[in-house]
Every structure is written in C-alpha cells, then in structure tokens.
Design an enzyme around this catalytic site. Sequence first.
Site, PDB file in Angstrom:
ATOM      1  N   ASP A  31       1.023  -1.619  -0.124  1.00 27.91           N
ATOM      2  CA  ASP A  31       0.489   0.012  -0.036  1.00 27.91           C
ATOM      3  C   ASP A  31       1.129   1.419  -0.279  1.00 27.91           C
ATOM      4  O   ASP A  31       1.537   1.083   0.258  1.00 27.91           O
ATOM      5  CB  ASP A  31      -0.953   0.146   1.203  1.00 27.91           C
ATOM      6  N   ARG A  85      -0.210   7.898  -2.955  1.00 28.77           N
ATOM      7  CA  ARG A  85       0.372   8.573  -1.943  1.00 28.77           C
ATOM      8  C   ARG A  85       1.982   9.067  -1.973  1.00 28.77           C
ATOM      9  O   ARG A  85       3.071   9.967  -1.998  1.00 28.77           O
ATOM     10  CB  ARG A  85       0.349   8.411  -0.077  1.00 28.77           C
ATOM     11  N   TRP A  86       3.152   7.675  -2.670  1.00 25.13           N
ATOM     12  CA  TRP A  86       4.227   7.809  -2.598  1.00 25.13           C
ATOM     13  C   TRP A  86       4.261   9.226  -4.284  1.00 25.13           C
ATOM     14  O   TRP A  86       4.870   9.888  -3.588  1.00 25.13           O
ATOM     15  CB  TRP A  86       5.246   6.446  -3.473  1.00 25.13           C
ATOM     16  N   ARG A 131      -0.949   9.124  -9.781  1.00 18.86           N
ATOM     17  CA  ARG A 131      -0.389   8.066  -9.268  1.00 18.86           C
ATOM     18  C   ARG A 131       0.069   7.333  -9.843  1.00 18.86           C
ATOM     19  O   ARG A 131       0.757   5.576  -9.555  1.00 18.86           O
ATOM     20  CB  ARG A 131      -1.917   7.609  -9.169  1.00 18.86           C
ATOM     21  N   GLU A 138     -12.101  -5.211  -4.692  1.00 19.74           N
ATOM     22  CA  GLU A 138     -12.343  -3.460  -3.994  1.00 19.74           C
ATOM     23  C   GLU A 138     -11.714  -3.065  -4.538  1.00 19.74           C
ATOM     24  O   GLU A 138     -12.554  -2.167  -5.059  1.00 19.74           O
ATOM     25  CB  GLU A 138     -12.326  -3.236  -2.798  1.00 19.74           C
ATOM     26  N   ASN A 139     -11.021  -3.060  -5.657  1.00 14.74           N
ATOM     27  CA  ASN A 139     -10.137  -2.120  -6.513  1.00 14.74           C
ATOM     28  C   ASN A 139     -10.940  -1.812  -7.915  1.00 14.74           C
ATOM     29  O   ASN A 139     -10.806  -1.002  -8.189  1.00 14.74           O
ATOM     30  CB  ASN A 139      -8.453  -2.739  -6.687  1.00 14.74           C
ATOM     31  N   TRP A 140     -11.734  -2.112  -8.174  1.00 14.57           N
ATOM     32  CA  TRP A 140     -13.141  -2.240  -9.095  1.00 14.57           C
ATOM     33  C   TRP A 140     -13.581  -0.669  -9.063  1.00 14.57           C
ATOM     34  O   TRP A 140     -13.379  -0.522 -10.120  1.00 14.57           O
ATOM     35  CB  TRP A 140     -13.528  -3.364  -9.805  1.00 14.57           C
ATOM     36  N   ARG A 162     -12.017   2.044  -7.390  1.00 11.83           N
ATOM     37  CA  ARG A 162     -10.854   3.076  -8.680  1.00 11.83           C
ATOM     38  C   ARG A 162     -11.314   3.855  -9.782  1.00 11.83           C
ATOM     39  O   ARG A 162     -12.563   3.021 -11.128  1.00 11.83           O
ATOM     40  CB  ARG A 162      -9.955   2.955  -8.930  1.00 11.83           C
ATOM     41  N   GLU A 165       2.551 -13.807  12.065  1.00  7.55           N
ATOM     42  CA  GLU A 165       2.205 -12.769  12.981  1.00  7.55           C
ATOM     43  C   GLU A 165       1.747 -11.148  12.484  1.00  7.55           C
ATOM     44  O   GLU A 165       1.984 -10.941  10.145  1.00  7.55           O
ATOM     45  CB  GLU A 165       3.813 -12.142  13.042  1.00  7.55           C
TER      46      GLU A 165
HETATM   47  C1  FPP Z   1      -2.195   0.651  -2.948  1.00  8.89           C
HETATM   48  O1  FPP Z   1      -1.179   1.165  -3.255  1.00  8.89           O
HETATM   49  C2  FPP Z   1      -1.401  -0.728  -4.123  1.00  8.89           C
HETATM   50  C3  FPP Z   1      -2.035  -1.574  -5.623  1.00  8.89           C
HETATM   51  C4  FPP Z   1      -3.705  -0.884  -5.570  1.00  8.89           C
HETATM   52  C5  FPP Z   1      -1.217  -1.908  -6.434  1.00  8.89           C
HETATM   53  C6  FPP Z   1      -0.340  -2.492  -6.413  1.00  8.89           C
HETATM   54  C7  FPP Z   1       0.225  -2.776  -7.928  1.00  8.89           C
HETATM   55  C8  FPP Z   1       1.933  -2.958  -8.032  1.00  8.89           C
HETATM   56  C9  FPP Z   1       2.335  -2.635  -6.920  1.00  8.89           C
HETATM   57  C10 FPP Z   1       2.233  -2.958  -9.495  1.00  8.89           C
HETATM   58  C11 FPP Z   1       2.250  -4.457  -9.956  1.00  8.89           C
HETATM   59  C12 FPP Z   1       2.410  -5.494  -9.286  1.00  8.89           C
HETATM   60  C13 FPP Z   1       3.074  -6.837  -9.803  1.00  8.89           C
HETATM   61  C14 FPP Z   1       2.442  -7.792  -8.581  1.00  8.89           C
HETATM   62  C15 FPP Z   1       4.141  -6.594 -10.732  1.00  8.89           C
HETATM   63  P1  FPP Z   1      -2.429   2.923  -3.673  1.00  8.89           P
HETATM   64  O2  FPP Z   1      -3.219   3.033  -4.673  1.00  8.89           O
HETATM   65  O3  FPP Z   1      -3.519   1.928  -2.511  1.00  8.89           O
HETATM   66  O4  FPP Z   1      -1.858   3.743  -2.922  1.00  8.89           O
HETATM   67  P2  FPP Z   1      -2.823   4.739  -1.371  1.00  8.89           P
HETATM   68  O5  FPP Z   1      -2.787   4.316  -0.960  1.00  8.89           O
HETATM   69  O6  FPP Z   1      -1.384   5.554  -1.532  1.00  8.89           O
HETATM   70  O7  FPP Z   1      -3.407   6.288  -2.828  1.00  8.89           O
END
Ligand code: FPP
Length: 249
Positions: free
Chosen positions: A16, A20-21, A29, A63-65, A67, A203
């Site tokens: 996660d 924000r990064w 994003r 749940e990411n759908w 977005r 853990e």
């Molecule tokens: C959460 O950050 C991250 C994700 C929803 C996607 C994770 C995907 C990757 C790291 C890239 C692809 C993965 C592989 C296995 C090659 P966020 O967008 O929720 O960050 P935020 O909470 O700061 O908005």
Amino acid sequence: MREKLQTPRHVAIIMDGNGRWAKSRRKPRFSGHKQGVKTVRRTVEYAASIGIESLTLYAFSSENWGRPEAEVKLLFELLSLSISEQLADLHKNNIMLNVIGDQTALPGRLVKKIVRAVDLTQHNTGMKLNIALNYGARWELASAAKELALGCVRGEIKPEQIDEARLEGCLSTAGQAELDLLIRTGGEHRLSNFLLWQAAYAELYFSDTYWPDFNEAELDEALSWFASRKRRFGKTDEQISPQAIKAGG
Ligand code: FPP
C-alpha cells in the site's frame, strides 16, 4: 549480510502507498504504481534468495474495481508488462508463479498471459510466488464452500466430513506453508479482505513506509521483528519453551 534468524516460511504483503508516494512527489498516481513494480521485482528476488518458501503479494483486490476506470486499465497494463518483462528471470530463478483470485472478470489477454506464465513455471521447485489479482478473502471462502457443497451433491464427500483441513484444501494457497508473517506497508492497520483464513496465526507487521520505498533493509527489519516474536499458537509460554522458563529466560 543478514544474521541467521528464524526465517518465516510464508510471507504475504499488502503493498500500500503507491498513490501517496506519487502525490508526495507531485507525480501522477500511475508513477507510484510503476515504482511499485520495481519494488516488487527487488522483493521477489530478495525473498527467494533468503529461502522464503512462499511469497504472496496483493496486487489487485476485488474492491480495487471501484477506482477510476483509467487507473484500473493502467494497472492491468502494468501487470501484463511486468509478466512479459519478468517471466524469463522468474523462470531462471526457479520460481513457481501462481495467480490467486477470480480471473473470470479480468481482461482476456491478461488471462492468456497469466496462463502461459503459470504453465511455464509450474514445475519450478524454488519459491512460490502468489500474485493476488482480483482477489478477496470472502470470495475465496465462498468459492471453497461452493466447491465442498458441490462435492456433497455429487456424493464425493458427506457433509459431516467437512472440516478445517478439507476447507483449507479448497483455498488458493492449498498445499503451501502456513502463512507466518503478513506485512502491510503505507501506514494503514487493516487486512482489507486479504488472506483472512490464512492469517489466523500469522504475525502482523505494519510499516509506515510507502510501498515504492520498501526495500531489502525494511524487509530485514520485518524479518528480525518476526524472529523476535514468541509464537504460541494458543499454548502457554511453558509449553513452548520449558527450558527457557526454567532458566528464567
Ligand atoms: C496500493 O497503493 C497498491 C495497489 C492497489 C496496486 C499494487 C500494484 C503494484 C505494486 C504493481 C503491480 C504488481 C505486480 C505484482 C507486478 P494505492 O494506490 O492504494 O496507494 P495509496 O493508498 O497511497 O493511494
């Protein structure tokens, strides 16, 4: 060089903080996700090199759908590109790729690529890399219940034979080591519908670091923390380590 500590057999990560990064750097994003992929690559290599048996990464939750459509599309493109770019190395490093989650709703081209990648690496004997894609633990448990119910209807098992072991056998991580350590980066303290069954005795380690900045040193810190935990699985201290208790340790 890492000291020799008790290494967890199965580690899972909720990656996660990509958004924000990016925001903290005034970037879109998507650049956070791109940087996140680089961290995935390094983490996979490092985890395999220190003998972790299974690594499970939460790449896209059910749940990411929710977005924005453009972000979902870009995430799938990034995943597809990552498979193309990293498959040869994964295979060379003897890593077995496994994708967990409901693939029925994923774009057809991505599914084809996944099937090819999983096929290519299925006989590899090194680390198992589980990528959770359109995954949700409630979906996984409902699917397991459905599979058991169908087994009953077909007369393959009796309802009274359903127990924890049989249910576990229907999960996407069946046959792999028990989950020992679950890490979440990005400062939130939630499981977000990830590996709810598997996390029963894991853990839980929470890091404030955004996923793109998570590195080998941070993983080492999580592993050292894990090694310092006393894992009792519901037992008493005395049962776990009678000598240590006697010696006042
Ligand atoms: C959460 O950050 C991250 C994700 C929803 C996607 C994770 C995907 C990757 C790291 C890239 C692809 C993965 C592989 C296995 C090659 P966020 O967008 O929720 O960050 P935020 O909470 O700061 O908005």
